[in-house]
Design an enzyme around this catalytic site. Structure first.
Site, PDB file in Angstrom:
ATOM      1  N   SER A  81      -1.112 -55.743  45.134  1.00  9.92           N
ATOM      2  CA  SER A  81      -1.706 -57.086  45.219  1.00  9.92           C
ATOM      3  C   SER A  81      -0.791 -58.121  44.597  1.00  9.92           C
ATOM      4  O   SER A  81      -0.787 -59.278  44.993  1.00  9.92           O
ATOM      5  CB  SER A  81      -3.021 -57.150  44.447  1.00  9.92           C
ATOM      6  OG  SER A  81      -3.902 -56.189  44.893  1.00  9.92           O
TER       7      SER A  81
ATOM      8  N   HIS B 118      -0.953 -55.157  52.778  1.00  6.87           N
ATOM      9  CA  HIS B 118      -1.957 -55.507  51.759  1.00  6.87           C
ATOM     10  C   HIS B 118      -3.334 -55.591  52.388  1.00  6.87           C
ATOM     11  O   HIS B 118      -3.600 -56.459  53.217  1.00  6.87           O
ATOM     12  CB  HIS B 118      -1.577 -56.838  51.081  1.00  6.87           C
ATOM     13  CG  HIS B 118      -2.489 -57.197  49.950  1.00  6.87           C
ATOM     14  ND1 HIS B 118      -3.113 -58.419  49.855  1.00  6.87           N
ATOM     15  CD2 HIS B 118      -2.914 -56.468  48.885  1.00  6.87           C
ATOM     16  CE1 HIS B 118      -3.863 -58.425  48.762  1.00  6.87           C
ATOM     17  NE2 HIS B 118      -3.756 -57.264  48.162  1.00  6.87           N
TER      18      HIS B 118
ATOM     19  N   GLU C 131      -2.406 -58.034  55.425  1.00  3.09           N
ATOM     20  CA  GLU C 131      -1.174 -58.808  55.290  1.00  3.09           C
ATOM     21  C   GLU C 131       0.012 -57.847  55.445  1.00  3.09           C
ATOM     22  O   GLU C 131       0.078 -56.830  54.740  1.00  3.09           O
ATOM     23  CB  GLU C 131      -1.131 -59.497  53.927  1.00  3.09           C
ATOM     24  CG  GLU C 131      -2.165 -60.605  53.834  1.00  3.09           C
ATOM     25  CD  GLU C 131      -2.291 -61.219  52.448  1.00  3.09           C
ATOM     26  OE1 GLU C 131      -2.506 -62.428  52.365  1.00  3.09           O
ATOM     27  OE2 GLU C 131      -2.180 -60.478  51.441  1.00  3.09           O
TER      28      GLU C 131
ATOM     29  N   ASN D 214      -4.411 -64.489  48.569  1.00  5.99           N
ATOM     30  CA  ASN D 214      -4.611 -64.768  47.143  1.00  5.99           C
ATOM     31  C   ASN D 214      -3.934 -66.068  46.724  1.00  5.99           C
ATOM     32  O   ASN D 214      -4.356 -66.710  45.759  1.00  5.99           O
ATOM     33  CB  ASN D 214      -4.112 -63.600  46.280  1.00  5.99           C
ATOM     34  CG  ASN D 214      -5.088 -62.434  46.319  1.00  5.99           C
ATOM     35  OD1 ASN D 214      -6.254 -62.608  46.679  1.00  5.99           O
ATOM     36  ND2 ASN D 214      -4.617 -61.255  45.986  1.00  5.99           N
TER      37      ASN D 214
HETATM   38  N1  LIG Z   1      -9.133 -52.798  44.201  1.00  4.86           N
HETATM   39  C1  LIG Z   1      -8.841 -53.833  44.964  1.00  4.86           C
HETATM   40  O1  LIG Z   1      -9.681 -54.703  45.245  1.00  4.86           O
HETATM   41  C2  LIG Z   1      -7.454 -53.959  45.547  1.00  4.86           C
HETATM   42  C3  LIG Z   1      -7.240 -54.806  46.651  1.00  4.86           C
HETATM   43  C4  LIG Z   1      -5.984 -54.858  47.242  1.00  4.86           C
HETATM   44  C5  LIG Z   1      -4.946 -54.099  46.714  1.00  4.86           C
HETATM   45  N2  LIG Z   1      -5.171 -53.309  45.618  1.00  4.86           N
HETATM   46  C6  LIG Z   1      -4.034 -52.508  45.131  1.00  4.86           C
HETATM   47  O2  LIG Z   1      -4.183 -51.174  45.601  1.00  4.86           O
HETATM   48  C7  LIG Z   1      -3.631 -50.239  44.658  1.00  4.86           C
HETATM   49  C8  LIG Z   1      -4.699 -49.228  44.274  1.00  4.86           C
HETATM   50  O3  LIG Z   1      -5.811 -49.894  43.709  1.00  4.86           O
HETATM   51  P1  LIG Z   1      -7.228 -49.174  43.574  1.00  4.86           P
HETATM   52  O4  LIG Z   1      -8.194 -50.227  43.185  1.00  4.86           O
HETATM   53  O5  LIG Z   1      -7.506 -48.342  44.759  1.00  4.86           O
HETATM   54  O6  LIG Z   1      -6.954 -48.196  42.318  1.00  4.86           O
HETATM   55  P2  LIG Z   1      -7.732 -46.887  41.894  1.00  4.86           P
HETATM   56  O7  LIG Z   1      -7.500 -46.726  40.435  1.00  4.86           O
HETATM   57  O8  LIG Z   1      -9.137 -46.886  42.417  1.00  4.86           O
HETATM   58  O9  LIG Z   1      -6.957 -45.694  42.663  1.00  4.86           O
HETATM   59  C9  LIG Z   1      -5.646 -45.308  42.353  1.00  4.86           C
HETATM   60  C10 LIG Z   1      -5.491 -43.827  42.739  1.00  4.86           C
HETATM   61  O10 LIG Z   1      -4.123 -43.491  42.703  1.00  4.86           O
HETATM   62  C11 LIG Z   1      -3.980 -42.203  42.088  1.00  4.86           C
HETATM   63  N3  LIG Z   1      -2.618 -42.151  41.549  1.00  4.86           N
HETATM   64  C12 LIG Z   1      -2.118 -42.819  40.470  1.00  4.86           C
HETATM   65  N4  LIG Z   1      -0.799 -42.563  40.340  1.00  4.86           N
HETATM   66  C13 LIG Z   1      -0.463 -41.720  41.371  1.00  4.86           C
HETATM   67  C14 LIG Z   1       0.752 -41.107  41.778  1.00  4.86           C
HETATM   68  N5  LIG Z   1       1.900 -41.340  41.118  1.00  4.86           N
HETATM   69  N6  LIG Z   1       0.750 -40.293  42.855  1.00  4.86           N
HETATM   70  C15 LIG Z   1      -0.395 -40.066  43.532  1.00  4.86           C
HETATM   71  N7  LIG Z   1      -1.585 -40.628  43.183  1.00  4.86           N
HETATM   72  C16 LIG Z   1      -1.606 -41.440  42.126  1.00  4.86           C
HETATM   73  C17 LIG Z   1      -5.078 -42.156  41.073  1.00  4.86           C
HETATM   74  O11 LIG Z   1      -5.393 -40.804  40.766  1.00  4.86           O
HETATM   75  C18 LIG Z   1      -6.216 -42.880  41.800  1.00  4.86           C
HETATM   76  O12 LIG Z   1      -7.011 -41.993  42.543  1.00  4.86           O
HETATM   77  C19 LIG Z   1      -3.104 -51.089  43.517  1.00  4.86           C
HETATM   78  O13 LIG Z   1      -1.735 -51.363  43.727  1.00  4.86           O
HETATM   79  C20 LIG Z   1      -3.926 -52.369  43.627  1.00  4.86           C
HETATM   80  O14 LIG Z   1      -3.280 -53.490  43.061  1.00  4.86           O
HETATM   81  C21 LIG Z   1      -6.387 -53.204  45.041  1.00  4.86           C
END
Ligand SMILES: NC(=O)c1ccc[n+]([C@@H]2O[C@H](COP(=O)([O-])OP(=O)(O)OC[C@H]3O[C@@H](n4cnc5c(N)ncnc54)[C@H](O)[C@@H]3O)[C@@H](O)[C@H]2O)c1
Length: 500
Positions: free
Chosen positions: A120, A141, A153, A191
């Site tokens: 993000s 994204h 995106e 954003n």
């Molecule tokens: N939550 C949102 O609203 C949102 C929206 C858009 C983008 N994002 C982006 O998406 C990404 C994930 O966010 P999220 O909210 O799903 O997080 P989350 O914490 O729910 O999930 C992350 C997952 O990745 C796994 N993980 C961590 N390191 C790892 C690795 N090295 N190899 C394999 N698996 C690994 C974890 O075990 C976990 O299951 C981030 O970069 C975040 O900025 C989030």
């Protein structure tokens, strides 16, 4: 470049599992991997429940559910994703972790595999530079919840090859999501565009112009937004939003356009994060927002009004509310002005009216002055409360809801909408995205009633420019400086969607 048929998703948390579902529903074979044991299998079970729910509601055929689930394969080891055409990473938001992952992927997948990040806020270019071939790395994204937020995106890093973007666009276009292309800039499109609503809303309450609930009511009931800025901050969580506000402000080298307000950080320190903790700007009881009470409607009194300008709808409402029009301000009990970008004080003095008699009404959006709409009123420091009461009572009697605010250039809707339009214009000016992609990204990603450039076109680019120029002149604040994209199109009488 070969068509993308098989994808891998690394990290199956909130976003990753949504991306797995989206891709499988779109017809791709999806390999799901998470470093946490059982997490990828758990994600598949979660998706199965989601698809079953869609079947139960008649939104999906059983055969489609089975086919989509059949396309999801849980990968036990990262090496098992070696033959994917595209790898989407959705692991934690940490640059070192993402760079480390890209470095490892570089050694696992074939040389034609495209690698993308769902980050993000990090630079896609910085993630890509960990790879031997950064040209194959881009950003995809998504928005939460992925299956429902039908926009992606597609981010081109500094060294991303154009054919990589083309292949991603072709892949996304085969799904129900709309792809929008943007350059690797802070906040990308959505954003970044979202700054206009949040930061200006915060500034209005920081200045003591109105309460947060006033701002939300005007943006919802007058401007037609699905949520006001404070409802949105409470939903997202102020702890998360405070970080994003500061990151984008710093990433643009403290451009005053993106400046947050200190009150955000005090509230974070106080733990007032929003809906998830039961209190943010609003309080929540049993998960429902408690709406703060509105000001009482004052008693109607017979009075004579003088209305400057030809705001026919407003004149009609004042008459319906029992007030009598007069042709000379000297004969009126109240002088009603409809400034654009000026505060009541400036408008009163510019028109040579007695400031004691002046009440200003926001006439930017015609629907706000129709029965059932919401009018916003402000007055000069020397206008007696009883004079504002006259207008308030009359408009309420004519079927309007009324928001009373302190004197402010641009009321609420003018300030916020002009900022939203100006921010979108600046995104276009900086060639971050095309006007069409800005419109698609914002209307789908933020749910605004129209795209931000269309909002500007509906109000009129000239009027938006006037409001911003007056705001900048009166406040002296460079945050209101109009984008050159806006200025040129307003001066030439062109649509804000006119590309160069
Ligand atoms: N939550 C949102 O609203 C949102 C929206 C858009 C983008 N994002 C982006 O998406 C990404 C994930 O966010 P999220 O909210 O799903 O997080 P989350 O914490 O729910 O999930 C992350 C997952 O990745 C796994 N993980 C961590 N390191 C790892 C690795 N090295 N190899 C394999 N698996 C690994 C974890 O075990 C976990 O299951 C981030 O970069 C975040 O900025 C989030």
């Amino acid at each position: 470049m070969a068509e993308i048929g098989k994808i891998a998703v690394i990290g199956t948390g909130t976003m990753g599992r949504g991306i797995v579902q989206w891709a499988a529903e779109g017809g791709a074979t999806v390999l799901a991997f998470d470093e946490r044991e059982g997490a990828a299998a758990g994600a598949k079970t979660f998706i199965s429940d989601m698809l079953q729910r869609a079947v139960s509601r008649g939104r999906m055929a059983e055969a489609d559910r089975d086919a989509a689930l059949g396309r999801i394969v849980v990968a036990e080891r990262m090496e098992d994703i070696a033959d994917a055409d595209l790898v989407v990473e959705a692991i934690i938001e940490d640059l070192d972790a993402k760079r480390d992952l890209f470095r490892r992927l570089d050694g696992i997948v074939g040389e034609n595999t495209i690698l993308v990040s769902n980050t993000s806020s990090l630079s896609v270019t910085a993630c890509a530079s960990a790879c031997r071939d950064p040209g194959r790395v881009a950003g995809l994204h998504f928005f939460n919840p992925v299956p429902l937020m039908k926009v992606v995106e597609v981010i081109s890093g500094e060294r991303t090859r154009p054919e990589v973007i083309d292949a991603l666009l072709a892949f996304v276009a085969r799904t129900k999501h709309a792809p929008v292309v943007c350059s690797d800039t802070p906040g990308f499109i959505v954003n970044h565009a979202g700054r206009g609503l949040g930061t200006e809303g915060l500034r209005i309450i920081q200045e003591g112009v109105a309460t947060f609930a006033d701002v939300d009511r005007v943006m919802r009931q007058c401007a037609g937004f699905p949520m006001g800025p404070f409802e949105l901050l409470d939903l997202t969580g102020l702890d998360v939003s405070a970080k994003v506000l500061r990151e984008i402000y710093d990433a643009y080298f403290q451009d005053p356009r993106y400046k947050p307000t200190p009150l955000v950080y005090r509230r974070v320190e106080a733990g007032l994060f929003g809906r998830k903790v039961g209190e943010g700007f609003y309080r929540y009881q049993d998960g429902s927002k408690v709406e703060p009470p509105e000001a009482e409607v004052p008693q109607r009194v017979p009075a004579r009004f003088f209305l400057e300008g030809g705001e026919e709808a407003l004149a009609a409402r004042l008459r319906e509310g029992g007030l009598t029009p007069v042709d000379d301000a000297a004969d009126a009990d109240v002088v009603v002005l409809c400034p654009f970008g000026d505060d009541a004080t400036t408008a009163a003095l510019a028109g040579n009216y007695q400031p004691e008699k002046v009440v200003a009404v926001d006439a930017l959006l015609p629907a706000c002055l129709e029965s059932g709409g919401r009018a916003t009123l402000m007055a000069t420091l020397v206008t007696p409360k009883e004079t504002v009461d006259i207008v308030h009572a009359a408009l309420a009697a004519a079927g309007l809801r009324v928001t009373r605010i302190a004197d402010s250039p641009g009321f609420i809707a003018q300030r916020v909408l002009a900022n939203i339009v100006n921010t979108a214009c600046e995104i276009a000016q900086q060639r971050i995205a095309t006007p069409q992609d800005i419109e698609t990204g914002v209307s789908r990603g933020l749910g605004y009633p129209q795209g931000p450039l269309a909002i500007g076109d509906t109000i009129g680019p000239r009027r938006i420019l006037d409001i911003l120029e007056r705001l900048q002149a009166i406040t002296g604040d460079p945050r209101y400086r109009p984008s050159l994209w806006l200025r040129r199109r307003a001066n030439l009488g062109l649509s804000l969607k006119t590309a160069e």
